[in-house]
Design an enzyme around this catalytic site. Structure first.
Site, PDB file in Angstrom:
ATOM      1  N   GLU A 186       0.785  -1.330  -0.153  1.00 17.00           N
ATOM      2  CA  GLU A 186       0.014  -0.129  -0.004  1.00 17.00           C
ATOM      3  C   GLU A 186       0.821   1.379   0.062  1.00 17.00           C
ATOM      4  OE1 GLU A 186      -1.918  -0.499   3.995  1.00 17.00           O
ATOM      5  OE2 GLU A 186      -3.112  -2.354   3.099  1.00 17.00           O
ATOM      6  N   ARG A 241       3.507   7.656  -0.141  1.00 19.81           N
ATOM      7  CA  ARG A 241       4.528   8.641  -0.138  1.00 19.81           C
ATOM      8  C   ARG A 241       5.367   8.139  -1.362  1.00 19.81           C
ATOM      9  NH1 ARG A 241       5.951  11.422   4.394  1.00 19.81           N
ATOM     10  NH2 ARG A 241       4.964  10.159   5.535  1.00 19.81           N
ATOM     11  N   ARG A 250       2.635  19.844   6.754  1.00 16.29           N
ATOM     12  CA  ARG A 250       3.905  18.720   7.361  1.00 16.29           C
ATOM     13  C   ARG A 250       5.028  19.441   8.065  1.00 16.29           C
ATOM     14  NH1 ARG A 250       7.009  16.329   4.540  1.00 16.29           N
ATOM     15  NH2 ARG A 250       7.032  14.260   5.946  1.00 16.29           N
ATOM     16  N   TYR A 291       4.901  17.906  11.975  1.00 15.14           N
ATOM     17  CA  TYR A 291       5.742  16.736  12.217  1.00 15.14           C
ATOM     18  C   TYR A 291       7.372  17.530  12.206  1.00 15.14           C
ATOM     19  CZ  TYR A 291       2.370  13.931   9.504  1.00 15.14           C
ATOM     20  OH  TYR A 291       1.209  13.344   9.059  1.00 15.14           O
ATOM     21  N   CYS A 329      -1.506  33.660  11.634  1.00 22.55           N
ATOM     22  CA  CYS A 329      -1.138  33.752  13.266  1.00 22.55           C
ATOM     23  C   CYS A 329      -1.039  32.660  14.066  1.00 22.55           C
ATOM     24  CB  CYS A 329      -2.316  34.823  13.831  1.00 22.55           C
ATOM     25  SG  CYS A 329      -1.803  35.414  15.127  1.00 22.55           S
ATOM     26  N   GLU A 330       0.076  31.954  13.951  1.00 18.94           N
ATOM     27  CA  GLU A 330       0.350  30.817  14.568  1.00 18.94           C
ATOM     28  C   GLU A 330       1.894  30.821  14.590  1.00 18.94           C
ATOM     29  OE1 GLU A 330      -1.519  28.105  15.745  1.00 18.94           O
ATOM     30  OE2 GLU A 330      -3.486  28.899  15.071  1.00 18.94           O
ATOM     31  N   TYR A 388       0.968  14.109   1.240  1.00 15.83           N
ATOM     32  CA  TYR A 388       0.644  14.507   2.404  1.00 15.83           C
ATOM     33  C   TYR A 388       0.651  16.111   2.294  1.00 15.83           C
ATOM     34  CZ  TYR A 388       0.833   9.504   3.665  1.00 15.83           C
ATOM     35  OH  TYR A 388       0.488   8.401   3.412  1.00 15.83           O
TER      36      TYR A 388
HETATM   37  C1  LIG Z   1      -0.956   5.872   5.482  1.00 16.89           C
HETATM   38  C2  LIG Z   1      -1.086   4.566   5.181  1.00 16.89           C
HETATM   39  C3  LIG Z   1      -0.370   3.976   4.009  1.00 16.89           C
HETATM   40  C4  LIG Z   1       0.375   4.678   3.335  1.00 16.89           C
HETATM   41  O1  LIG Z   1       1.726   5.124   3.864  1.00 16.89           O
HETATM   42  P1  LIG Z   1       3.020   5.627   2.815  1.00 16.89           P
HETATM   43  O2  LIG Z   1       3.918   6.040   4.158  1.00 16.89           O
HETATM   44  O3  LIG Z   1       2.643   6.807   2.390  1.00 16.89           O
HETATM   45  O4  LIG Z   1       3.572   4.707   1.979  1.00 16.89           O
HETATM   46  C5  LIG Z   1      -0.670   2.464   3.819  1.00 16.89           C
HETATM   47  N1  LIG Z   1      -1.414   1.642   4.664  1.00 16.89           N
HETATM   48  C6  LIG Z   1      -2.195   2.254   5.667  1.00 16.89           C
HETATM   49  C7  LIG Z   1      -3.004   1.389   6.315  1.00 16.89           C
HETATM   50  C8  LIG Z   1      -1.946   3.563   5.887  1.00 16.89           C
HETATM   51  O5  LIG Z   1      -2.543   4.015   7.211  1.00 16.89           O
END
Ligand SMILES: *Cc1c(COP(=O)(O)O)cnc(C)c1O
Length: 427
Positions: A274, A277, A313, A317, A344-345, A373
């Site tokens: 999955e 990024r 981001r 983070y 204003c932060e 993101y």
């Molecule tokens: C956010 C997420 C991803 C993707 O993460 P990347 O770091 O963008 O590759 C895949 N699976 C699940 C369950 C996620 O929450």
């Protein structure tokens, strides 16, 4: 590797498109994605996994623009969704429901029902209550729910604490030692079909070892489940592959892919991943204009027309993202500045104490690695219109989301009926 480069005159281009020319047409702030880079990243990933039967389920939340999803669908990608909203996007973009997996710590009944009606590949279940909801909703819809449990392998992905998700202490997944019992429950239910095992240990992971350790743990569970007579079709290793923002040296997808294939192919298990990024991150930049500069004696601030609402981001983070001038001037003196937005932060910054070639009012800056993101986490905070999004492709470009109109900001809000209305403003 990406397709954002300077030409000989020092002008930043996205593929063959001059970014100052693009800004002249669409303004700032604007996100620009490169079709060639997205395509290349998908193919690198696909190739890395060629040693095993596999399906890439692009993580929609990383960049959910319809055109991005449409492009990936055309390349054969499946999708990892985390809401019914994302399911709608995937279907509208031409995605195949049979290649969709549904992740997330808390799914509502209506979301589970929509996923079952659409005929998705698998629901990644994260708790006992969710498994029970899946069974009940499946019974009502009249379709057995294909499920996989997201197990928590308790490995440290060595990343930022907000994006580490596979530790025992995190809210994600089912603890490893409870998984077997839940699988037995699922296996015994007439409304559930066990199809796989899933994990996702975090994001921006640059070392291969935690991912491979996680797979080894998952395979121990697969052995146990198979010994109990369950059919496990796939192992889903989640996303999380890191990218280079600054000086990170992420393990090449090929190395990880080969380690996965060596473990899965001999067992006849299909691999799902999955990635988010790693596909979209370095395929995008965010363009912004310098509104002005000021100095408080200690620090010099470069104030831009983009802000934390456009890209959160750095604030959320303390993420480091490269910021470069769109027109490079090799004679400009280097200085150390804070690049900040107008909100204003104190958290509204893109860079602090950053060495940067001097830029003045009206200069254009590009924030790199902004394809994942970025826009999708943006908001209307301070009643700021959300940025435009553009896809470049060779020498041409397409606006894939126009800049939000001012009137769209509160078009869905309603005044109280018993008080006088206001007036529109031609500003
Ligand atoms: C956010 C997420 C991803 C993707 O993460 P990347 O770091 O963008 O590759 C895949 N699976 C699940 C369950 C996620 O929450």
């Amino acid at each position: 590797m990406d397709h954002f480069r300077y030409d000989e005159a020092g002008v930043l281009h996205g593929e063959g498109v001059s970014l100052p020319a693009l800004v002249a047409a669409v303004g700032t702030p604007t996100y620009v994605y490169s079709r060639a880079t997205l395509t290349r990243h998908f193919k690198v990933m696909d190739d890395a996994l060629s040693g095993v039967d596999h399906l890439i389920c692009y993580s929609v939340k990383a960049n959910s623009n319809l055109a991005v999803l449409q492009l990936l669908a055309s390349l054969g990608s499946g999708f990892d969704i985390v809401s019914v909203g994302e399911l709608h996007r995937v279907l509208a973009a031409g995605g195949d429901p049979d290649k969709v997996v549904f992740s997330g710590v808390g799914k509502r009944d209506d979301e589970i029902a929509a996923a079952l009606r659409a005929g998705i590949h698998c629901i990644n279940v994260e708790s006992a209550w969710e498994l029970a909801r899946c069974a009940e909703v499946a019974a009502a819809v009249g379709v057995p729910a294909p499920v996989s449990l997201r197990v928590n392998p308790d490995v440290d992905p060595k990343t930022h604490e907000y994006i580490a998700t596979g530790l025992r202490t995190s809210k994600f997944g089912v603890p490893f030692d409870e998984a077997l019992e839940l699988y037995r429950t699922a296996h015994a239910s007439p409304h559930l079909t066990v199809v796989g095992v899933d994990c996702h240990i975090g994001s921006q992971i640059v070392e291969p070892t935690p991912l491979i350790d996680a797979l080894d743990r998952v395979l121990e569970l697969v052995d146990t489940l198979q010994a109990e007579g369950m059919t496990i079709g796939h192992v889903d290793m989640g996303g999380g592959l890191g990218i280079t923002y600054k000086d990170e040296r992420p393990a090449p997808p090929k190395a990880i892919g080969e380690a996965y294939a060596a473990r899965l192919a001999p067992r006849g298990l299909k691999l799902l991943v999955e990635p988010g990024r790693v596909i979209a991150g370095n395929a995008g930049v965010m363009l912004m204009r310098v509104l002005g500069r000021k100095s408080n004696g200690e620090r010099t601030f470069v104030i831009t027309d983009a802000a934390m609402n456009d890209n959160i981001r750095p604030s959320l983070y303390r993420a480091w993202q490269d910021i470069v001038p769109v027109q490079r001037d090799l004679d400009a003196p280097e200085e150390v500045v804070d690049v900040v937005g107008p909100i204003c932060e104190s958290g509204d910054f893109f860079a602090q104490e950053r060495p940067l070639a001097r830029v003045d009012r009206d200069a254009l800056l590009a924030m790199r690695s902004a394809g994942a993101y970025g826009f999708c986490m943006s908001s209307n905070y301070n009643s700021r219109q959300r940025a435009a999004e553009v896809m470049v492709d060779g020498d041409t470009w397409t606006v894939i989301r126009p800049r939000e109109e001012l009137t769209a900001l509160f078009a869905s809000e309603r005044l109280l009926p018993d008080l006088p209305a206001g007036r529109s403003f031609e500003g």
